[in-house]
Design a protein around this motif. Structure first.
Motif, PDB file in Angstrom:
ATOM      1  N   ARG A  72       8.188  37.189  28.254  1.00  0.00           N
ATOM      2  CA  ARG A  72       7.098  38.106  27.889  1.00  0.00           C
ATOM      3  C   ARG A  72       7.631  39.463  27.437  1.00  0.00           C
ATOM      4  O   ARG A  72       6.957  40.475  27.592  1.00  0.00           O
ATOM      5  N   TYR A  79       7.866  35.873  17.259  1.00  0.00           N
ATOM      6  CA  TYR A  79       7.235  34.545  17.336  1.00  0.00           C
ATOM      7  C   TYR A  79       6.530  34.209  16.025  1.00  0.00           C
ATOM      8  O   TYR A  79       6.573  33.067  15.563  1.00  0.00           O
ATOM      9  N   TRP A  83       7.254  30.881  13.933  1.00  0.00           N
ATOM     10  CA  TRP A  83       6.243  29.880  13.600  1.00  0.00           C
ATOM     11  C   TRP A  83       6.031  29.777  12.088  1.00  0.00           C
ATOM     12  O   TRP A  83       5.815  28.679  11.560  1.00  0.00           O
ATOM     13  N   ASN A  98      14.726  34.705  27.764  1.00  0.00           N
ATOM     14  CA  ASN A  98      13.948  33.670  28.469  1.00  0.00           C
ATOM     15  C   ASN A  98      13.940  33.915  29.967  1.00  0.00           C
ATOM     16  O   ASN A  98      14.763  34.667  30.495  1.00  0.00           O
TER      17      ASN A  98
HETATM   18  P1  FAD Z   1       1.632  31.972  21.563  1.00  0.00           P
HETATM   19  O1  FAD Z   1       0.170  32.143  21.442  1.00  0.00           O
HETATM   20  O2  FAD Z   1       2.128  30.695  22.031  1.00  0.00           O
HETATM   21  O3  FAD Z   1       2.311  32.262  20.172  1.00  0.00           O
HETATM   22  C1  FAD Z   1       2.557  33.560  19.599  1.00  0.00           C
HETATM   23  C2  FAD Z   1       2.394  33.504  18.109  1.00  0.00           C
HETATM   24  O4  FAD Z   1       3.040  32.360  17.570  1.00  0.00           O
HETATM   25  C3  FAD Z   1       0.937  33.403  17.732  1.00  0.00           C
HETATM   26  O5  FAD Z   1       0.447  34.655  17.399  1.00  0.00           O
HETATM   27  C4  FAD Z   1       0.917  32.469  16.567  1.00  0.00           C
HETATM   28  O6  FAD Z   1       0.888  33.171  15.366  1.00  0.00           O
HETATM   29  C5  FAD Z   1       2.202  31.703  16.653  1.00  0.00           C
HETATM   30  N1  FAD Z   1       1.968  30.295  17.070  1.00  0.00           N
HETATM   31  C6  FAD Z   1       1.983  29.821  18.298  1.00  0.00           C
HETATM   32  N2  FAD Z   1       1.776  28.494  18.299  1.00  0.00           N
HETATM   33  C7  FAD Z   1       1.658  28.147  17.007  1.00  0.00           C
HETATM   34  C8  FAD Z   1       1.426  26.908  16.350  1.00  0.00           C
HETATM   35  N3  FAD Z   1       1.338  25.776  17.020  1.00  0.00           N
HETATM   36  N4  FAD Z   1       1.354  26.910  15.014  1.00  0.00           N
HETATM   37  C9  FAD Z   1       1.476  28.027  14.326  1.00  0.00           C
HETATM   38  N5  FAD Z   1       1.691  29.240  14.888  1.00  0.00           N
HETATM   39  C10 FAD Z   1       1.777  29.284  16.227  1.00  0.00           C
HETATM   40  N6  FAD Z   1       9.430  30.546  23.125  1.00  0.00           N
HETATM   41  C11 FAD Z   1      10.173  31.243  24.015  1.00  0.00           C
HETATM   42  O7  FAD Z   1       9.825  32.385  24.365  1.00  0.00           O
HETATM   43  N7  FAD Z   1      11.351  30.711  24.496  1.00  0.00           N
HETATM   44  C12 FAD Z   1      11.778  29.480  24.149  1.00  0.00           C
HETATM   45  O8  FAD Z   1      12.838  29.046  24.577  1.00  0.00           O
HETATM   46  C13 FAD Z   1      11.028  28.754  23.220  1.00  0.00           C
HETATM   47  N8  FAD Z   1      11.418  27.520  22.800  1.00  0.00           N
HETATM   48  C14 FAD Z   1      10.641  26.828  21.894  1.00  0.00           C
HETATM   49  C15 FAD Z   1      11.065  25.553  21.479  1.00  0.00           C
HETATM   50  C16 FAD Z   1      10.318  24.838  20.555  1.00  0.00           C
HETATM   51  C17 FAD Z   1      10.787  23.453  20.118  1.00  0.00           C
HETATM   52  C18 FAD Z   1       9.133  25.399  20.026  1.00  0.00           C
HETATM   53  C19 FAD Z   1       8.319  24.618  19.020  1.00  0.00           C
HETATM   54  C20 FAD Z   1       8.677  26.649  20.464  1.00  0.00           C
HETATM   55  C21 FAD Z   1       9.423  27.367  21.386  1.00  0.00           C
HETATM   56  N9  FAD Z   1       9.034  28.635  21.806  1.00  0.00           N
HETATM   57  C22 FAD Z   1       9.812  29.326  22.722  1.00  0.00           C
HETATM   58  C23 FAD Z   1       7.796  29.291  21.288  1.00  0.00           C
HETATM   59  C24 FAD Z   1       6.664  29.085  22.213  1.00  0.00           C
HETATM   60  O9  FAD Z   1       6.065  27.862  21.927  1.00  0.00           O
HETATM   61  C25 FAD Z   1       5.621  30.204  22.092  1.00  0.00           C
HETATM   62  O10 FAD Z   1       5.148  30.285  20.781  1.00  0.00           O
HETATM   63  C26 FAD Z   1       6.178  31.545  22.516  1.00  0.00           C
HETATM   64  O11 FAD Z   1       6.819  31.432  23.746  1.00  0.00           O
HETATM   65  C27 FAD Z   1       5.064  32.603  22.595  1.00  0.00           C
HETATM   66  O12 FAD Z   1       4.147  32.242  23.560  1.00  0.00           O
HETATM   67  P2  FAD Z   1       2.836  33.074  23.831  1.00  0.00           P
HETATM   68  O13 FAD Z   1       2.053  32.365  24.812  1.00  0.00           O
HETATM   69  O14 FAD Z   1       3.236  34.509  24.081  1.00  0.00           O
HETATM   70  O15 FAD Z   1       2.087  33.129  22.435  1.00  0.00           O
END
Ligand code: FAD
Length: 509
Positions: A72, A79, A83, A98
């Motif tokens: 966080r 991000y 994405w 992380n």
């Molecule tokens: P989220 O709401 O999850 O995402 C933040 C922003 O990302 C959003 O504003 C949106 O624009 C975009 N977003 C999120 N999901 C999608 C989607 N499905 N399609 C399009 N845009 C999207 N995050 C980490 O912090 N550490 C990790 O090690 C990590 N590893 C990952 C590994 C993989 C294979 C993938 C696919 C993602 C990984 N992520 C990782 C990203 C994680 O999924 C989250 O997007 C991120 O942690 C942010 O989470 P959040 O809840 O703050 O916001």
């Protein structure tokens, strides 16, 4: 198909031979955290290395979003960029802070690759990541150390530059940049090293990391126009560094660098200079008086010798005709005259003896200009002093050379200092020409007719006979001093109307 290719194709497994269990075993045993998610980043698979790095076992992670790893603290736009890339079928790599299951933090070096089906849709994502916290700490420590070293080096009140073996500056400090600005953007390292090389002659000490290539060598830099010279005490230290190219990965060989450190000692030297200039002033004044006396006596002897020679011929003639009484009287007069000439000749003061030493011609010229400053001002002469920044030293007699240059400058001033003469400019240049140091003294006076340019070096020749104290011996004496140093002097046309006097003095004589 060649035998070689045939043999190779027998040992390489075809894709069909690789069953999914082999893929699975390879991923399971890989020493990198692997996760496979659906298109919304919900975890479908994690390998044991993932558990080792994150603390989440498969049961903990399956069905949950990868965001469980987020500490966080990652900015939203990171991000968004991630994405944006992966939803457009591109891989994304980056570092994310992380959080493990136990709440502890680590830095993940993550690569996400979209898995695309036959219709071109992203069905899954493959995540590969490593804990690079230790590496990051190391990188930060190196960066911090570099910043600290740079601030120490930059704050140091000495000029510093690190040079490679081609004399190219790799690193420098604030004082170095300041000096570069002062020298009109000429690279100071080249100037300092050239001066040290000239002085050492034999080259630098051999390479041994940490040892001195040279130590405390004094370098004088003469800046153009009327700006004071600057002095530096220069030292060079050999530096050895490991090579960073891939070829040298298993090699022990390193790279050699030279750290040049130059301490500005202008202030101390100026203090010493004050005393030297005062002493030199007194010597020059005294030497000037003696020189005038010497020249006057030489002129008197020269002028008396003419009539005495005539008298000697008459005495001879009368002797042959047998006019005894008259011949005896004239012979007595001749004897008395010759005695008087001898007495005068013995009264001519000899040239003060001087030991040869290493002479910086720029320094001598600067002395002459300082001595003549009042003269320039009263005659309204604009002087352009254009020294070569660093001149090699010559072996010679400093007082004789200084007096010689002074007489040449005085000649130039007098040539221009005539009533009604408007253009009054004196350009003095020093430079190295091959193995010689050349000084060019160019005035904007009326010049000297070509047929008089050789005559001007004859004793008692002057274009200003009858004006003031012009005996016409200045150039003769100058030529003698220059010849004693193995050099040459010539007078040619200047770029303007006046004379260009060119003196060359060999560096090694
Ligand atoms: P989220 O709401 O999850 O995402 C933040 C922003 O990302 C959003 O504003 C949106 O624009 C975009 N977003 C999120 N999901 C999608 C989607 N499905 N399609 C399009 N845009 C999207 N995050 C980490 O912090 N550490 C990790 O090690 C990590 N590893 C990952 C590994 C993989 C294979 C993938 C696919 C993602 C990984 N992520 C990782 C990203 C994680 O999924 C989250 O997007 C991120 O942690 C942010 O989470 P959040 O809840 O703050 O916001």
């Amino acid at each position: 198909m060649s035998d070689e290719i045939q043999r190779a194709s027998q040992t390489v497994l075809s894709e069909a031979d690789l069953d999914s269990s082999l893929f699975r075993a390879a991923v399971e045993q890989a020493d990198i955290a692997v996760s496979i998610t659906d298109a919304a980043a919900n975890v479908l698979y994690v390998n044991p290395a993932f558990t080792r790095v994150t603390g989440y076992c498969a049961a903990d992670a399956l069905g949950r979003n990868q965001s469980i790893l987020s500490s966080r603290t990652t900015p939203k736009d990171v991000y968004q960029a991630m994405w944006a890339a992966i939803t457009q079928h591109e891989s994304w790599s980056g570092r994310l802070p992380n959080r493990r299951k136990d709440g502890s933090r680590y830095l993940a070096d993550l690569t996400i690759t979209p898995v695309i089906d036959a219709e071109g849709r992203t069905t899954h994502y493959l995540g590969l990541h490593r804990d690079v916290t230790a590496l990051h700490e190391l990188e930060c420590a190196v960066r911090n150390q570099k910043t600290l070293i740079e601030s120490v080096v930059d704050g140091a009140p000495v000029v510093m530059a690190l040079l490679d073996m081609d004399d190219v500056v790799i690193l420098d400090n604030h004082e170095y940049k300041k000096l570069m600005g002062d020298l009109g953007m000429i690279e100071p390292a080249g100037i300092l090293l050239e001066a040290v090389r000239n002085e050492l002659g034999t080259g630098f000490g051999p390479f041994r990391a940490g040892s001195h290539a040279f130590l405390d060598r004094q370098v004088r830099i003469d800046r153009p126009h009327w700006r004071n010279a600057r002095w530096f005490s220069c030292s060079g230290v050999w530096v050895g560094a490991a090579r960073d190219d891939a070829d040298a990965f298993y090699s022990e060989s390193g790279r050699a660098y030279l750290l040049v450190v130059a301490k500005d000692i202008t202030r101390q030297i100026i203090e010493q200079e004050k005393a030297r200039v005062a002493a030199m002033h007194a010597v020059m004044l005294e030497e000037g008086r003696v020189q005038t006396l010497r020249e006057s006596l030489q002129a008197a002897v020269y002028q008396m010798e003419g009539p005495l020679n005539v008298l000697a011929s008459v005495v001879n003639l009368l002797g042959r005709r047998g006019c005894d009484p008259a011949q005896a009287a004239l012979a007595d007069a001749l004897k008395a005259g010759q005695l008087a000439v001898e007495t005068l000749r013995s009264a001519i003061p000899s040239v003060a003896s001087e030991h040869p030493s290493s002479v910086n011609v720029n320094e001598l010229m600067r002395d002459v200009l300082d001595l003549s400053a009042r003269h320039f001002l009263s005659a309204g002469i604009e002087v352009h002093w254009q020294p070569q920044l660093v001149l090699p030293g010559i072996q010679g007699y400093p007082n004789r050379l200084r007096a010689m240059f002074k007489s040449l400058v005085d000649n130039a001033v007098e040539a221009m200092n005539v009533k009604g003469w408007r253009n009054r400019e004196l350009v003095i240049t020093s430079r190295t020409v091959g193995q010689d140091v050349a000084v060019l003294i160019e005035d904007s006076g009326p010049g000297l007719a070509p047929e008089l340019r050789l005559k001007a070096f004859e004793p008692f020749f002057s274009t200003k006979k009858g004006e003031g104290s012009h005996l016409g011996t200045g150039l003769t004496a100058a030529q003698q001093v220059i010849a004693d140093h193995g050099g040459t002097i010539e007078i040619t046309d200047g770029a303007q109307k006046g004379c260009l006097v060119r003196v060359t003095l060999p560096v090694v004589h």
